[in-house]
Design a protein around this motif. Structure first.
Motif, PDB file in Angstrom:
ATOM      1  N   GLN A  85     -78.977  -3.710  -8.168  1.00  0.00           N
ATOM      2  CA  GLN A  85     -79.685  -3.897  -9.435  1.00  0.00           C
ATOM      3  C   GLN A  85     -80.664  -2.758  -9.684  1.00  0.00           C
ATOM      4  OE1 GLN A  85     -80.337  -5.008 -12.209  1.00  0.00           O
ATOM      5  NE2 GLN A  85     -82.327  -5.963 -12.500  1.00  0.00           N
ATOM      6  N   PHE A  86     -81.368  -2.356  -8.646  1.00  0.00           N
ATOM      7  CA  PHE A  86     -82.349  -1.280  -8.772  1.00  0.00           C
ATOM      8  C   PHE A  86     -81.673   0.017  -9.223  1.00  0.00           C
ATOM      9  CE2 PHE A  86     -85.355   1.901  -7.036  1.00  0.00           C
ATOM     10  CZ  PHE A  86     -86.530   1.418  -7.597  1.00  0.00           C
ATOM     11  N   LEU A  87     -80.529   0.329  -8.616  1.00  0.00           N
ATOM     12  CA  LEU A  87     -79.798   1.543  -8.978  1.00  0.00           C
ATOM     13  C   LEU A  87     -79.209   1.441 -10.380  1.00  0.00           C
ATOM     14  CD1 LEU A  87     -77.950   2.283  -5.611  1.00  0.00           C
ATOM     15  CD2 LEU A  87     -79.905   3.507  -6.566  1.00  0.00           C
ATOM     16  N   LEU A  88     -78.666   0.279 -10.716  1.00  0.00           N
ATOM     17  CA  LEU A  88     -78.069   0.096 -12.037  1.00  0.00           C
ATOM     18  C   LEU A  88     -79.095   0.259 -13.146  1.00  0.00           C
ATOM     19  CD1 LEU A  88     -75.597  -2.888 -11.507  1.00  0.00           C
ATOM     20  CD2 LEU A  88     -75.007  -0.540 -12.142  1.00  0.00           C
ATOM     21  N   GLN A  89     -80.315  -0.208 -12.910  1.00  0.00           N
ATOM     22  CA  GLN A  89     -81.338  -0.074 -13.947  1.00  0.00           C
ATOM     23  C   GLN A  89     -81.735   1.380 -14.157  1.00  0.00           C
ATOM     24  OE1 GLN A  89     -81.745  -2.804 -15.850  1.00  0.00           O
ATOM     25  NE2 GLN A  89     -80.249  -3.450 -14.315  1.00  0.00           N
ATOM     26  N   MET A  90     -81.731   2.163 -13.091  1.00  0.00           N
ATOM     27  CA  MET A  90     -82.003   3.593 -13.231  1.00  0.00           C
ATOM     28  C   MET A  90     -80.963   4.246 -14.137  1.00  0.00           C
ATOM     29  SD  MET A  90     -82.957   4.602  -9.276  1.00  0.00           S
ATOM     30  CE  MET A  90     -82.938   6.346  -9.667  1.00  0.00           C
ATOM     31  N   VAL A  91     -79.696   3.963 -13.865  1.00  0.00           N
ATOM     32  CA  VAL A  91     -78.616   4.551 -14.660  1.00  0.00           C
ATOM     33  C   VAL A  91     -78.649   3.997 -16.079  1.00  0.00           C
ATOM     34  CG1 VAL A  91     -76.124   4.877 -14.831  1.00  0.00           C
ATOM     35  CG2 VAL A  91     -77.222   4.848 -12.583  1.00  0.00           C
ATOM     36  N   ALA A  92     -78.934   2.703 -16.214  1.00  0.00           N
ATOM     37  CA  ALA A  92     -78.979   2.078 -17.530  1.00  0.00           C
ATOM     38  C   ALA A  92     -80.040   2.721 -18.418  1.00  0.00           C
ATOM     39  CB  ALA A  92     -79.246   0.576 -17.396  1.00  0.00           C
ATOM     40  N   VAL A  93     -81.234   2.892 -17.883  1.00  0.00           N
ATOM     41  CA  VAL A  93     -82.311   3.512 -18.659  1.00  0.00           C
ATOM     42  C   VAL A  93     -81.956   4.954 -19.001  1.00  0.00           C
ATOM     43  CG1 VAL A  93     -84.718   4.261 -18.585  1.00  0.00           C
ATOM     44  CG2 VAL A  93     -84.102   1.996 -17.750  1.00  0.00           C
ATOM     45  N   LEU A  94     -81.313   5.649 -18.081  1.00  0.00           N
ATOM     46  CA  LEU A  94     -80.895   7.023 -18.346  1.00  0.00           C
ATOM     47  C   LEU A  94     -79.935   7.070 -19.531  1.00  0.00           C
ATOM     48  CD1 LEU A  94     -81.073   9.961 -17.289  1.00  0.00           C
ATOM     49  CD2 LEU A  94     -79.037   9.472 -15.919  1.00  0.00           C
ATOM     50  N   PHE A  95     -78.941   6.206 -19.538  1.00  0.00           N
ATOM     51  CA  PHE A  95     -77.987   6.157 -20.645  1.00  0.00           C
ATOM     52  C   PHE A  95     -78.682   5.786 -21.953  1.00  0.00           C
ATOM     53  CE2 PHE A  95     -74.260   5.953 -17.723  1.00  0.00           C
ATOM     54  CZ  PHE A  95     -73.434   6.840 -18.394  1.00  0.00           C
ATOM     55  N   VAL A  96     -79.559   4.804 -21.907  1.00  0.00           N
ATOM     56  CA  VAL A  96     -80.220   4.339 -23.127  1.00  0.00           C
ATOM     57  C   VAL A  96     -81.115   5.424 -23.720  1.00  0.00           C
ATOM     58  CG1 VAL A  96     -81.983   2.755 -24.003  1.00  0.00           C
ATOM     59  CG2 VAL A  96     -80.101   1.879 -22.623  1.00  0.00           C
ATOM     60  N   VAL A  97     -82.000   5.976 -22.910  1.00  0.00           N
ATOM     61  CA  VAL A  97     -82.971   6.947 -23.421  1.00  0.00           C
ATOM     62  C   VAL A  97     -82.279   8.241 -23.845  1.00  0.00           C
ATOM     63  CG1 VAL A  97     -84.988   8.345 -22.851  1.00  0.00           C
ATOM     64  CG2 VAL A  97     -84.860   5.965 -22.097  1.00  0.00           C
ATOM     65  N   VAL A  98     -81.423   8.767 -22.992  1.00  0.00           N
ATOM     66  CA  VAL A  98     -80.706   9.997 -23.338  1.00  0.00           C
ATOM     67  C   VAL A  98     -79.808   9.763 -24.550  1.00  0.00           C
ATOM     68  CG1 VAL A  98     -78.986  11.664 -22.556  1.00  0.00           C
ATOM     69  CG2 VAL A  98     -80.814  10.950 -21.018  1.00  0.00           C
ATOM     70  N   GLY A  99     -79.170   8.597 -24.602  1.00  0.00           N
ATOM     71  CA  GLY A  99     -78.309   8.286 -25.736  1.00  0.00           C
ATOM     72  C   GLY A  99     -79.072   8.222 -27.042  1.00  0.00           C
ATOM     73  N   LEU A 100     -80.230   7.584 -27.032  1.00  0.00           N
ATOM     74  CA  LEU A 100     -81.030   7.485 -28.253  1.00  0.00           C
ATOM     75  C   LEU A 100     -81.570   8.842 -28.685  1.00  0.00           C
ATOM     76  CD1 LEU A 100     -83.071   4.208 -27.587  1.00  0.00           C
ATOM     77  CD2 LEU A 100     -81.201   4.520 -29.220  1.00  0.00           C
ATOM     78  N   LEU A 114     -94.892  -8.082 -17.649  1.00  0.00           N
ATOM     79  CA  LEU A 114     -94.180  -8.444 -18.875  1.00  0.00           C
ATOM     80  C   LEU A 114     -93.303  -9.684 -18.680  1.00  0.00           C
ATOM     81  CD1 LEU A 114     -93.047  -4.896 -20.097  1.00  0.00           C
ATOM     82  CD2 LEU A 114     -94.901  -6.297 -21.024  1.00  0.00           C
ATOM     83  N   PHE A 115     -92.678  -9.788 -17.503  1.00  0.00           N
ATOM     84  CA  PHE A 115     -91.666 -10.833 -17.289  1.00  0.00           C
ATOM     85  C   PHE A 115     -91.948 -11.723 -16.091  1.00  0.00           C
ATOM     86  CE2 PHE A 115     -89.646  -7.030 -19.127  1.00  0.00           C
ATOM     87  CZ  PHE A 115     -89.324  -7.543 -20.385  1.00  0.00           C
ATOM     88  N   GLY A 116     -93.030 -11.455 -15.367  1.00  0.00           N
ATOM     89  CA  GLY A 116     -93.413 -12.311 -14.254  1.00  0.00           C
ATOM     90  C   GLY A 116     -92.582 -12.146 -13.004  1.00  0.00           C
ATOM     91  N   VAL A 117     -91.791 -11.099 -12.933  1.00  0.00           N
ATOM     92  CA  VAL A 117     -90.914 -10.868 -11.771  1.00  0.00           C
ATOM     93  C   VAL A 117     -91.070  -9.426 -11.321  1.00  0.00           C
ATOM     94  CG1 VAL A 117     -88.556 -10.853 -10.891  1.00  0.00           C
ATOM     95  CG2 VAL A 117     -89.242 -12.567 -12.594  1.00  0.00           C
ATOM     96  N   GLY A 118     -91.346  -9.210 -10.048  1.00  0.00           N
ATOM     97  CA  GLY A 118     -91.461  -7.866  -9.516  1.00  0.00           C
ATOM     98  C   GLY A 118     -90.108  -7.235  -9.301  1.00  0.00           C
ATOM     99  N   VAL A 119     -90.035  -5.919  -9.447  1.00  0.00           N
ATOM    100  CA  VAL A 119     -88.777  -5.195  -9.280  1.00  0.00           C
ATOM    101  C   VAL A 119     -88.693  -4.554  -7.901  1.00  0.00           C
ATOM    102  CG1 VAL A 119     -87.394  -3.255 -10.151  1.00  0.00           C
ATOM    103  CG2 VAL A 119     -88.630  -4.717 -11.752  1.00  0.00           C
ATOM    104  N   LEU A 120     -89.812  -4.194  -7.329  1.00  0.00           N
ATOM    105  CA  LEU A 120     -89.827  -3.436  -6.087  1.00  0.00           C
ATOM    106  C   LEU A 120     -89.821  -4.313  -4.850  1.00  0.00           C
ATOM    107  CD1 LEU A 120     -92.447  -0.709  -7.123  1.00  0.00           C
ATOM    108  CD2 LEU A 120     -89.948  -0.538  -7.133  1.00  0.00           C
ATOM    109  N   TYR A 121     -89.721  -5.619  -5.005  1.00  0.00           N
ATOM    110  CA  TYR A 121     -89.727  -6.501  -3.847  1.00  0.00           C
ATOM    111  C   TYR A 121     -88.894  -7.724  -4.129  1.00  0.00           C
ATOM    112  CZ  TYR A 121     -93.453  -8.469  -6.743  1.00  0.00           C
ATOM    113  OH  TYR A 121     -94.189  -8.971  -7.787  1.00  0.00           O
TER     114      TYR A 121
END
Length: 230
Positions: free
Chosen positions: A78-93, A223-230
């Motif tokens: 999930q951690f890796l997928l979010q990195m790639v996802a944000v890359l696609f979204v930001v670069v795409g926009l 924002l969502f009450g859930v940590g990403v790094l743990y």
């Protein structure tokens, strides 16, 4: 849960059964392009707000164990997928793209296929798809399956919907662009229809994506009450 199902169905319906179909063409013909875009944007925002509140309510109401739980492996994926996802979204926009709203004139440029478009002509939607898939890996409760599953379906089917809409509107210009690109990431490169040029993406776009990813990672628990790094 019924409220969440209704909200997800509504959000899918307005995008897949209206936005990319001949229903949209008829509405634009009757209302005008500007009025249609304004109305559709308003309805989309309302649907997204409804979906968010319905999801929060459904998660609070659910009592019982999820269908699956997060493991160390799925957390890492999930951690890796979010990195790639944000890359696609930001670069795409940040990349001029004829699949984006009111950017059809990109096709009139001498070189309309540049940067991330060499990888996929739908970078934003593939980013959304990866974002949804990553969240499905670590959230096995029914509410999350409905929310992120509907977003995954919307992103994947949305690419085909946009292709059909652009083909109807742009004809030969679109066919020429589609022949040089691919919907599925890296397919055109693998087939020899396109070459990969990472330098064209632009360091500033990648840096912007990294900044957004770090910001979302740090802000996620607030924002969502859930940590990403743990």
């Amino acid at each position: 849960m019924l409220n969440l199902i209704a909200a997800a169905s509504f959000f899918l319906l307005i995008h897949l059964a209206v936005s990319g179909t001949r229903v949209r063409d008829a509405l634009v013909g009757r209302l005008g392009a500007n009025a249609y875009m304004g109305l559709f944007s308003l309805v989309s925002v309302a649907g997204l707000v409804w979906l968010g509140f319905a999801f929060a309510g459904a998660r609070e109401a659910i009592d019982g164990a999820p269908i699956w739980s997060m493991s160390a492996v799925t957390h890492g994926l999930q951690f890796l997928l979010q990195m790639v996802a944000v890359l696609f979204v930001v670069v795409g926009l940040a990349t001029p793209n004829p699949t984006s709203v009111r950017q059809e004139t990109v096709l009139d440029r001498p070189q309309s296929v540049q940067g991330v478009l060499r990888i996929t002509r739908h970078p934003f939607l593939w980013g959304v798809a990866l974002w949804a898939l990553g969240h499905l890996l670590v959230n096995g409760d029914p509410a999350s399956l409905i929310l992120f599953g509907s977003m995954l379906a919307l992103a994947l089917f949305g690419t085909a919907s946009i292709d059909a809409k652009r083909r109807r509107a742009l004809g030969g210009k679109w066919d020429q662009f589609a022949a040089q690109t691919s919907n599925i990431p890296f397919l055109a490169v693998a087939q020899g229809r396109q070459r990969l040029d990472l330098g064209e993406i632009g360091a500033w776009r990648i840096l912007a994506a990294v900044v957004v990813w770090i910001g979302l990672t740090l802000a996620h628990p607030f924002l969502f009450g859930v940590g990403v790094l743990y």
